[in-house]
Design a protein around this motif. Sequence first.
Motif, PDB file in Angstrom:
ATOM      1  N   ILE A   1      57.190 -36.036 -19.273  1.00 40.56           N
ATOM      2  CA  ILE A   1      56.879 -34.703 -18.748  1.00 40.56           C
ATOM      3  C   ILE A   1      58.059 -34.147 -17.964  1.00 40.56           C
ATOM      4  O   ILE A   1      58.392 -32.962 -18.066  1.00 40.56           O
TER       5      ILE A   1
ATOM      6  N   THR B   1      53.873 -30.831 -11.463  1.00 41.38           N
ATOM      7  CA  THR B   1      52.590 -31.413 -11.865  1.00 41.38           C
ATOM      8  C   THR B   1      52.459 -32.794 -11.250  1.00 41.38           C
ATOM      9  O   THR B   1      53.456 -33.489 -11.021  1.00 41.38           O
TER      10      THR B   1
ATOM     11  N   ILE C   1      50.466 -30.325 -20.589  1.00 36.20           N
ATOM     12  CA  ILE C   1      51.740 -29.724 -20.205  1.00 36.20           C
ATOM     13  C   ILE C   1      52.420 -29.103 -21.425  1.00 36.20           C
ATOM     14  O   ILE C   1      52.991 -28.002 -21.346  1.00 36.20           O
TER      15      ILE C   1
END
Length: 400
Positions: A252, A218, A203
């Motif tokens: 993330i 994601t 990422i």
Amino acid sequence: MVIKPKVKGFICVNAHPAGCHEYVDQQVSYASECSLNGPKRALIIGSSSGYGLASRIALAMSGGADTIGVHFDRAPSERKTAGAGWYNNQRFERLAKARGLMAESLNVDAFQDDAKAAVIEKIKQTVKAVDLIVYSVAAPRRYVASEDKWYSSVLKPIGRGFKGKTIDTDKGEIKTVELKEADQEEIDATVKVMGGEDWLQWIEALNDADVLADGCKTIAYTYIGDEITWPIYGDATIGQAKKDLDKTVTRINTLLHSNRGRLQTGRSEERSAYIGVLKALVTQSSAAIPVMPLYISLLYKVMKEQGSHEGCIEQILRILTTGLYGDNCQKDSAGRLRVDEHELTEEVQSEVKRRWERISNENLRQLSDFEGYRHDFLKLFGFGFQGIDYEADVEAVPSE
């Protein structure tokens, strides 16, 4: 050559091209009858088989997505077949392109920086940016170039040894497995291979290259299970890797929301990164884990009897349509998307546990669906499909 399965322990070292094509075709047929209002440009990291391949098929055939697949499989030669994932992705590309979809596959080691660079370049040359990244990598070891070091994962309990039932899949016999407790070095290595570090690095690399579309999401897949599998999945090295995955999803989310990943609704409380919890199925990774082949054989029998069994493509379509791109999916307290609820019902688990206590070599095929397990295992490599002549001479390198 005439290709017959060569099984060594928990892996089949060859694959049948026509059978792998059928493996893909059957999932494509199912997905084509379903509708997914999802992303139009998807990157699937780990598309060889199992849940990763099913994700690629579902996104394209149910949702009309252009896809880039990353897999790491042996290519064919005149004397040896390719790995199953090579045939699977070649077949998928052909079917997707026939429908006017963009489909590109890169046969590279996803852990390496040059693989990430190659994928980024492919994105720039084709779809320009991606709306979804599926991370479905399962590997026994990982090379970290910056350290010039190999890390190998282990399947061991933590704190104490483990002794329990398993099944010798070659002989079809119940046996006892004993595992020593893992030391700290083994725990750390397993987290390095199976935790969330590489997912985060993907990422970060994609974000730095400016190839993440606004609203990009994601998802990484995992398995949790229940009491029978907890000595291997929970209180074990794999369990530590899964805890690391939970930490990674938070990092993330922070990255995506602070940059270009906020959902198009603009609601900051929405998440962009998810962990999807799936049911136990026969995959190349689950076949390698002690206890799981026997547990899955019992689970298959019980869930098929109760009419709640699902395969990879059914599970993936459900998590995509009801969870990642819907609002009708169960979530747990950690925010994970759960489509393993049918496996974990009291009715299923109590019956599996009852049979687990009674299982023996004499009643194995009555109490479990071991034949179904073995059939699904061979299908991963293109064997056991009706309508395919496995006595016929075939080319390891198909002409198509």
